[in-house]
Write an enzyme that holds these catalytic residues in place. Structure first.
Site, mmCIF file in Angstrom:
data_model
loop_
_atom_site.group_PDB
_atom_site.id
_atom_site.type_symbol
_atom_site.label_atom_id
_atom_site.label_comp_id
_atom_site.label_asym_id
_atom_site.label_seq_id
_atom_site.Cartn_x
_atom_site.Cartn_y
_atom_site.Cartn_z
ATOM 1 N N HIS A 2 -8.937 11.805 1.548
ATOM 2 C CA HIS A 2 -8.017 10.594 1.605
ATOM 3 C C HIS A 2 -6.957 10.620 2.391
ATOM 4 O O HIS A 2 -6.058 9.741 2.407
ATOM 5 C CB HIS A 2 -7.725 9.983 0.085
ATOM 6 C CG HIS A 2 -7.167 8.992 0.052
ATOM 7 N ND1 HIS A 2 -5.757 8.692 -0.346
ATOM 8 C CD2 HIS A 2 -7.768 7.655 -0.136
ATOM 9 C CE1 HIS A 2 -5.602 7.359 -0.582
ATOM 10 N NE2 HIS A 2 -6.556 6.567 -0.229
ATOM 11 N N LYS A 34 3.380 4.163 -1.112
ATOM 12 C CA LYS A 34 3.480 5.233 -2.108
ATOM 13 C C LYS A 34 4.874 6.024 -2.066
ATOM 14 O O LYS A 34 4.868 7.069 -1.517
ATOM 15 C CB LYS A 34 2.494 6.234 -2.605
ATOM 16 C CG LYS A 34 1.066 5.732 -2.625
ATOM 17 C CD LYS A 34 0.310 5.422 -1.355
ATOM 18 C CE LYS A 34 -1.273 5.261 -1.721
ATOM 19 N NZ LYS A 34 -1.687 4.610 -0.387
ATOM 20 N N ASP A 52 17.378 10.224 -7.681
ATOM 21 C CA ASP A 52 18.771 10.539 -7.339
ATOM 22 C C ASP A 52 19.378 10.276 -5.877
ATOM 23 O O ASP A 52 20.143 10.913 -5.691
ATOM 24 C CB ASP A 52 19.190 12.056 -8.079
ATOM 25 C CG ASP A 52 18.992 11.999 -9.505
ATOM 26 O OD1 ASP A 52 19.012 10.849 -10.174
ATOM 27 O OD2 ASP A 52 18.857 13.217 -9.959
ATOM 28 N N ASP A 71 -0.125 18.761 19.377
ATOM 29 C CA ASP A 71 0.584 19.776 20.272
ATOM 30 C C ASP A 71 1.546 20.799 19.406
ATOM 31 O O ASP A 71 2.652 21.411 20.092
ATOM 32 C CB ASP A 71 1.349 19.152 21.314
ATOM 33 C CG ASP A 71 0.396 18.488 22.233
ATOM 34 O OD1 ASP A 71 -0.687 18.759 22.191
ATOM 35 O OD2 ASP A 71 1.024 17.765 23.360
ATOM 36 N N LYS A 79 -4.235 11.070 5.158
ATOM 37 C CA LYS A 79 -3.772 10.360 6.209
ATOM 38 C C LYS A 79 -2.969 11.031 7.276
ATOM 39 O O LYS A 79 -1.628 10.666 6.926
ATOM 40 C CB LYS A 79 -3.108 8.916 6.208
ATOM 41 C CG LYS A 79 -4.055 7.850 5.278
ATOM 42 C CD LYS A 79 -3.444 8.050 3.714
ATOM 43 C CE LYS A 79 -4.108 6.863 2.832
ATOM 44 N NZ LYS A 79 -5.300 6.529 2.809
ATOM 45 N N HIS A 100 0.752 -1.302 -0.077
ATOM 46 C CA HIS A 100 0.036 -0.013 -0.061
ATOM 47 C C HIS A 100 0.860 1.428 -0.082
ATOM 48 O O HIS A 100 0.446 2.492 0.010
ATOM 49 C CB HIS A 100 -0.734 -0.052 1.235
ATOM 50 C CG HIS A 100 -2.236 1.087 1.009
ATOM 51 N ND1 HIS A 100 -2.082 1.901 2.027
ATOM 52 C CD2 HIS A 100 -3.092 1.011 0.432
ATOM 53 C CE1 HIS A 100 -3.181 2.813 1.954
ATOM 54 N NE2 HIS A 100 -3.949 1.927 0.790
#
Length: 482
Positions: A400, A226, A231, A407, A402, A224
């Site tokens: 979508h 990404k 470089d 604080d 996450k 899952h």
């Protein structure tokens, strides 16, 4: 044989329940979460044949069986050398600890769990949409000089994907090292484009190929993540995949998301993580040299750790990091997640936090892209509201992102949802940032999303229909399997 032929159905049922009872005994010996154990036992005993399939697909603990092994990569001398170079002395960690007001307890947690080094020399850009990410990404890809490494759950050869593929073709033809990992369930690249990739010199592997990827949904342990590395200097990580669905200019439904562009030492950690996956998909055909980990000249100092979890890690690192962040909060906790199907530890931590006069706010999508996930998520809302957690439903489109902010000093952006699948089953990666400026940006994004969200009122929520409550209960029963 005649008896078997004459009583085939009874024989099959007998075999099914023999295997189901064997699996039940195995589950009891594993001593896993009682709710999950009970769910599996019910499915095994009440649903003949189907229950065995579900147990086979979901019930195997790859974290214990070590089907996925990282040691072959982590033990390589070059990577060990890079890890040592990233070592920060005790005095520096003490300074960071003082700056972050004790929030850096996460640092030893992750270091002790997975040798996830704290990196200090980083520059971080917070990205709030797929459109913004694609624009930055195409520019960075075009300027690549040495190598390009990509690891994506969803990579489609639509208009967005083709823009990326065209650059990969050209860069590979120019002699750059281009490696691409795509999840076989989430991604969709035609044979034509795969052939073009290979002919141009791009190395491509599908992660855990399945026979009928279109129909398997989320039924297997999936990659899952990404991740994109250019470089060994520039890295991208977050929730935005490569597909038209993630761009508002190409999507009918507004899509809100979060991603990071990182320049600095943390990219080396992403690189090592990519190599662990590459080693698995290529069956050990891995060549690493120092050009993958170039020296970086950077003045910016943003403490950052890369937290990875999945069947290849000994612990649920991301879940544990979120848990520690929640339990160490003193003022506020702001969470955004598209799917909220948590374990008991996270629910309890949030309840204790809000009952300790800590402001806890959470943004969820009003309308999910999965009806069963939506009902399962909704089944937890009343419990949170009763404890004092302020829950908001995003209504502008689909959210979508996450993200997490605590604080004003700690923030997290990554691929992991607040659900059992992300915490325990899928391969995930989050960036944990110990910096007030970056946390302020993530907090600003959260505040903007609140303007497009409606707060859930406890009394009104309790008036929802009996049908919805029943569907929520049913979805929640299946939550450990989602």
């Amino acid at each position: 044989m005649e008896f078997v032929k004459d009583n085939l159905l009874y024989v099959l049922f007998g075999l099914n329940y023999f295997l189901a009872l064997s699996a039940t005994i195995t589950l009891l010996f594993k001593k896993i979460n009682p709710t999950k154990t009970l769910t599996y036992i019910i499915v095994l005993l009440v649903f003949p044949f189907f229950g065995l399939i579900v147990y086979y697909l979901f019930g195997q603990d790859y974290r214990k069986t070590k089907l996925f092994n990282r040691k072959r990569v982590l033990n390589q001398s070059i990577i060990a050398k890079i890890q040592n170079e990233l070592e920060i002395d005790f005095n520096t960690i003490s300074e960071i600890d003082e700056l972050l007001e004790e929030k850096s307890k996460l640092i030893p947690l992750l270091y002790n769990s997975e040798q996830s080094k704290l990196t200090l020399k980083n520059d971080v850009k917070v990205i709030g949409s797929g459109d913004e990410k694609l624009e930055l990404l195409l520019k960075d890809l075009d300027q690549a000089k040495s190598h390009i490494h990509l690891e994506y759950f969803i990579f489609k050869d639509d208009k967005t994907g083709k823009e990326v593929l065209d650059i990969l073709y050209q860069k590979a033809k120019d002699g750059l090292e281009v490696k691409l990992i795509i999840d076989d369930v989430g991604s969709s690249i035609s044979r034509k484009h795969i052939s073009q990739l290979k002919n141009s010199g791009v190395e491509i592997y599908k992660f855990m190929p399945v026979l009928f990827s279109r129909f398997t949904g989320k039924m297997n342990y999936r990659d899952h993540r990404k991740i994109l590395i250019i470089d060994g200097k520039i890295g991208y990580v977050g929730g935005i995949n490569i597909s038209n669905n993630y761009l508002n200019k190409r999507n009918k439904r507004f899509w809100r998301d979060a991603h990071l562009r990182i320049y600095g030492e943390a990219v080396h950690q992403l690189q090592i993580l990519f190599f662990t996956t590459w080693d698995f998909v290529s069956n050990g055909e891995l060549k690493v040299d120092e050009s993958h980990f170039p020296k970086l000249e950077i003045d910016s100092k943003i403490p950052l750790q890369i937290a990875a979890s999945g069947p290849d890690t000994d612990w649920s690192n991301i879940m544990e990091a979120i848990f520690v962040a929640i339990t160490n909060a003193e003022e506020f906790i702001y969470l955004t997640t598209p799917y909220f199907i948590p374990n008991d530890e996270i629910v309890t931590a949030l309840q204790v936090a809000t009952r300790s006069n800590i402001e806890v706010k959470m943004i969820l999508p009003k309308k999910s892209d999965s009806w069963i996930a939506e009902y399962a998520t909704n089944s937890y809302i009343e419990k949170l509201l009763t404890a004092g957690v302020k829950v908001y439903q995003y209504h502008k489109g689909f959210i979508h992102s996450k993200t997490m902010v605590v604080d004003d000093v700690f923030s997290s952006v990554g691929t992991a949802n607040m659900d059992y699948r992300s915490f325990n089953i899928n391969f995930e990666v989050n960036a944990l940032i110990y910096n007030k400026d970056v946390s302020s940006e993530v907090k600003k994004m959260f505040k903007e999303d609140l303007c497009n969200s409606s707060q859930v009122d406890l009394e009104e929520w309790q008036k929802r229909s009996t049908k919805n409550k029943f569907l929520e209960g049913l979805a929640r029963l299946m939550a450990p399997l989602l």
